[in-house]
Write a protein that holds these residues in place. Structure first.
Motif, PDB file in Angstrom:
ATOM      1  N   THR A  21       0.853  -1.169   0.000  1.00 42.28           N
ATOM      2  CA  THR A  21       0.000   0.000   0.000  1.00 42.28           C
ATOM      3  C   THR A  21       0.895   1.227   0.000  1.00 42.28           C
ATOM      4  O   THR A  21       1.878   1.276   0.743  1.00 42.28           O
ATOM      5  N   PHE A  22       0.549   2.200  -0.824  1.00 45.38           N
ATOM      6  CA  PHE A  22       1.392   3.380  -1.003  1.00 45.38           C
ATOM      7  C   PHE A  22       0.682   4.600  -0.424  1.00 45.38           C
ATOM      8  O   PHE A  22      -0.509   4.808  -0.662  1.00 45.38           O
ATOM      9  N   ARG A  55      -0.623   8.094 -11.152  1.00 45.24           N
ATOM     10  CA  ARG A  55      -1.366   7.481 -12.263  1.00 45.24           C
ATOM     11  C   ARG A  55      -1.134   5.972 -12.243  1.00 45.24           C
ATOM     12  O   ARG A  55      -0.482   5.426 -13.146  1.00 45.24           O
ATOM     13  N   PRO A  56      -1.629   5.302 -11.230  1.00 46.75           N
ATOM     14  CA  PRO A  56      -1.358   3.868 -11.126  1.00 46.75           C
ATOM     15  C   PRO A  56      -1.901   3.109 -12.335  1.00 46.75           C
ATOM     16  O   PRO A  56      -3.007   3.362 -12.819  1.00 46.75           O
ATOM     17  N   GLY A  57      -1.071   2.201 -12.838  1.00 45.68           N
ATOM     18  CA  GLY A  57      -1.476   1.400 -13.982  1.00 45.68           C
ATOM     19  C   GLY A  57      -1.397   2.116 -15.311  1.00 45.68           C
ATOM     20  O   GLY A  57      -1.779   1.550 -16.343  1.00 45.68           O
ATOM     21  N   THR A  58      -0.883   3.344 -15.331  1.00 42.79           N
ATOM     22  CA  THR A  58      -0.817   4.146 -16.550  1.00 42.79           C
ATOM     23  C   THR A  58       0.636   4.426 -16.902  1.00 42.79           C
ATOM     24  O   THR A  58       1.426   4.820 -16.034  1.00 42.79           O
ATOM     25  N   LEU A  59       0.975   4.227 -18.145  1.00 44.46           N
ATOM     26  CA  LEU A  59       2.333   4.488 -18.601  1.00 44.46           C
ATOM     27  C   LEU A  59       2.623   5.994 -18.572  1.00 44.46           C
ATOM     28  O   LEU A  59       1.850   6.786 -19.101  1.00 44.46           O
ATOM     29  N   VAL A  96      -0.134  -1.322 -10.189  1.00 46.01           N
ATOM     30  CA  VAL A  96      -0.983  -1.591  -9.040  1.00 46.01           C
ATOM     31  C   VAL A  96      -2.363  -1.015  -9.314  1.00 46.01           C
ATOM     32  O   VAL A  96      -2.533  -0.131 -10.166  1.00 46.01           O
ATOM     33  N   GLU A  97      -3.345  -1.508  -8.574  1.00 44.19           N
ATOM     34  CA  GLU A  97      -4.692  -0.965  -8.681  1.00 44.19           C
ATOM     35  C   GLU A  97      -4.759   0.378  -7.949  1.00 44.19           C
ATOM     36  O   GLU A  97      -4.022   0.606  -6.983  1.00 44.19           O
ATOM     37  N   PRO A  98      -5.659   1.252  -8.362  1.00 41.09           N
ATOM     38  CA  PRO A  98      -5.797   2.536  -7.655  1.00 41.09           C
ATOM     39  C   PRO A  98      -6.051   2.378  -6.154  1.00 41.09           C
ATOM     40  O   PRO A  98      -5.621   3.223  -5.365  1.00 41.09           O
ATOM     41  N   ASP A  99      -6.723   1.306  -5.746  1.00 40.98           N
ATOM     42  CA  ASP A  99      -7.003   1.094  -4.328  1.00 40.98           C
ATOM     43  C   ASP A  99      -5.742   0.923  -3.495  1.00 40.98           C
ATOM     44  O   ASP A  99      -5.794   1.016  -2.265  1.00 40.98           O
ATOM     45  N   ALA A 100      -4.613   0.669  -4.139  1.00 44.87           N
ATOM     46  CA  ALA A 100      -3.358   0.513  -3.406  1.00 44.87           C
ATOM     47  C   ALA A 100      -2.721   1.853  -3.061  1.00 44.87           C
ATOM     48  O   ALA A 100      -1.711   1.883  -2.346  1.00 44.87           O
ATOM     49  N   VAL A 101      -3.299   2.949  -3.526  1.00 45.73           N
ATOM     50  CA  VAL A 101      -2.721   4.282  -3.323  1.00 45.73           C
ATOM     51  C   VAL A 101      -3.733   5.125  -2.549  1.00 45.73           C
ATOM     52  O   VAL A 101      -4.875   5.281  -2.971  1.00 45.73           O
ATOM     53  N   ASP A 102      -3.296   5.687  -1.411  1.00 42.79           N
ATOM     54  CA  ASP A 102      -4.254   6.362  -0.529  1.00 42.79           C
ATOM     55  C   ASP A 102      -4.942   7.559  -1.180  1.00 42.79           C
ATOM     56  O   ASP A 102      -6.154   7.760  -0.980  1.00 42.79           O
ATOM     57  N   VAL A 103      -4.246   8.351  -1.991  1.00 42.38           N
ATOM     58  CA  VAL A 103      -4.904   9.505  -2.592  1.00 42.38           C
ATOM     59  C   VAL A 103      -5.967   9.075  -3.600  1.00 42.38           C
ATOM     60  O   VAL A 103      -6.975   9.774  -3.784  1.00 42.38           O
ATOM     61  N   CYS A 104      -5.760   7.934  -4.237  1.00 42.53           N
ATOM     62  CA  CYS A 104      -6.767   7.420  -5.175  1.00 42.53           C
ATOM     63  C   CYS A 104      -7.993   6.913  -4.419  1.00 42.53           C
ATOM     64  O   CYS A 104      -9.133   7.113  -4.858  1.00 42.53           O
ATOM     65  N   ARG A 105      -7.771   6.246  -3.285  1.00 44.46           N
ATOM     66  CA  ARG A 105      -8.908   5.807  -2.467  1.00 44.46           C
ATOM     67  C   ARG A 105      -9.708   7.007  -1.982  1.00 44.46           C
ATOM     68  O   ARG A 105     -10.952   6.999  -1.985  1.00 44.46           O
ATOM     69  N   PHE A 106      -9.000   8.046  -1.566  1.00 43.09           N
ATOM     70  CA  PHE A 106      -9.685   9.252  -1.115  1.00 43.09           C
ATOM     71  C   PHE A 106     -10.536   9.857  -2.231  1.00 43.09           C
ATOM     72  O   PHE A 106     -11.709  10.180  -2.028  1.00 43.09           O
ATOM     73  N   ALA A 107      -9.952  10.019  -3.414  1.00 48.22           N
ATOM     74  CA  ALA A 107     -10.676  10.652  -4.516  1.00 48.22           C
ATOM     75  C   ALA A 107     -11.905   9.841  -4.909  1.00 48.22           C
ATOM     76  O   ALA A 107     -12.980  10.402  -5.165  1.00 48.22           O
ATOM     77  N   ALA A 108     -11.752   8.518  -4.946  1.00 47.09           N
ATOM     78  CA  ALA A 108     -12.895   7.666  -5.295  1.00 47.09           C
ATOM     79  C   ALA A 108     -13.984   7.757  -4.237  1.00 47.09           C
ATOM     80  O   ALA A 108     -15.181   7.831  -4.558  1.00 47.09           O
TER      81      ALA A 108
END
Length: 264
Positions: A6-7, A40-44, A96-108
């Motif tokens: 988790t990041f 940008r998890p999962g994005t090149l 990694v999936e966005p759920d592995a990154v705290d700022v992405c979990r927050f935004a979702a």
């Protein structure tokens, strides 16, 4: 077996995974590289963009090789999870999936909570927004605030937080929790004094808490603030709310009466 990591980008960059395991991410540049990719998890992310963001204006002569070396160091630091850093011909990505990154979990969570408010599901909205705001464990990208890649993201996340706390207060007001809203919104209007919608909710909470005169005083305060500090007038929403409060028209004022709060 690969580790599940988790990041964390709220506060200092850190990685959590196996209990008791440390993940030394090295000096500032490799840490900044990881943070850039995690946004940008999962994005090149193209190598050209990476170089421009890490070394704005003056990249080193061997910048592409330096990026590769930093990726190798990060892989070593992450151990068996190192393969989450993937090289492509034109750049790199964090697989990694966005759920592995705290700022992405927050935004979702902030988006889902707002949708619940709009759908008239205040209890669901409160649960969702409470969980989203709990992710905010420090300033976003705190150690990278001066980096080009961080500025727009920090501003975006701070705006999302302001909207999320506003949405949560609106949901709590719909549930009839006027006393909580008076306290929460009183702090928020001091923290973010130019958000007119926050003042509308604050005035509505005061009214729902049986404090009609205080609600009208709050409307006067924000009207004066907007004119004196920003040179603008109040909006139609605030004027309509003032009329409803003066006329004691409870059907028009946002929120439910405290005694109407659902039980259980």
């Amino acid at each position: 077996m690969a580790e599940e990591l988790t990041f964390h980008l709220f506060g200092p960059l850190r990685v959590s995974g196996a209990p008791g395991r440390a993940y030394p991410l090295g000096a500032r540049t490799p840490r900044a590289l990881l943070a850039l990719l995690l946004l940008r998890p999962g994005t090149l992310v193209g190598l050209t963009e990476i170089i421009a963001q890490l070394w704005p204006g003056a990249p080193p002569p061997d910048a592409a090789a330096d990026v590769g070396n930093h990726v190798a160091a990060l892989r070593a630091a992450l151990g068996t999870a190192g393969p989450v850093l993937v090289a492509r011909e034109t750049g790199y990505l964090v697989d990694v999936e966005p759920d592995a990154v705290d700022v992405c979990r927050f935004a979702a969570g902030a988006a889902a909570g707002r949708a619940a408010v709009t759908a008239g599901q205040p209890a669901q909205a409160v649960r969702t927004l409470d969980a989203a705001l709990a992710e905010w464990r420090g300033a976003p990208l705190a150690e990278f605030s001066g980096e080009p890649f961080a500025g727009p993201t920090i501003a975006h996340l701070e705006n999302l937080r302001a909207q999320a706390v506003q949405d949560r207060a609106e949901a709590r007001l719909q549930l009839g929790d006027a006393g909580w809203c008076v306290t929460e919104l009183g702090e928020l209007v001091r923290e973010m004094p130019y958000r007119e919608r926050l003042w509308e909710l604050y005035a509505a909470a005061l009214y729902r808490d049986g404090r009609q005169a205080d609600a009208l005083a709050a409307i006067t305060r924000v009207r004066d603030l907007l004119f004196e500090e920003l040179g603008i007038g109040d909006g139609p929403g605030l004027r309509a709310l003032e009329r409803a409060i003066r006329n004691d028209d409870a059907a028009v004022v946002p929120g439910a009466a405290t005694t109407d709060r659902p039980r259980g």
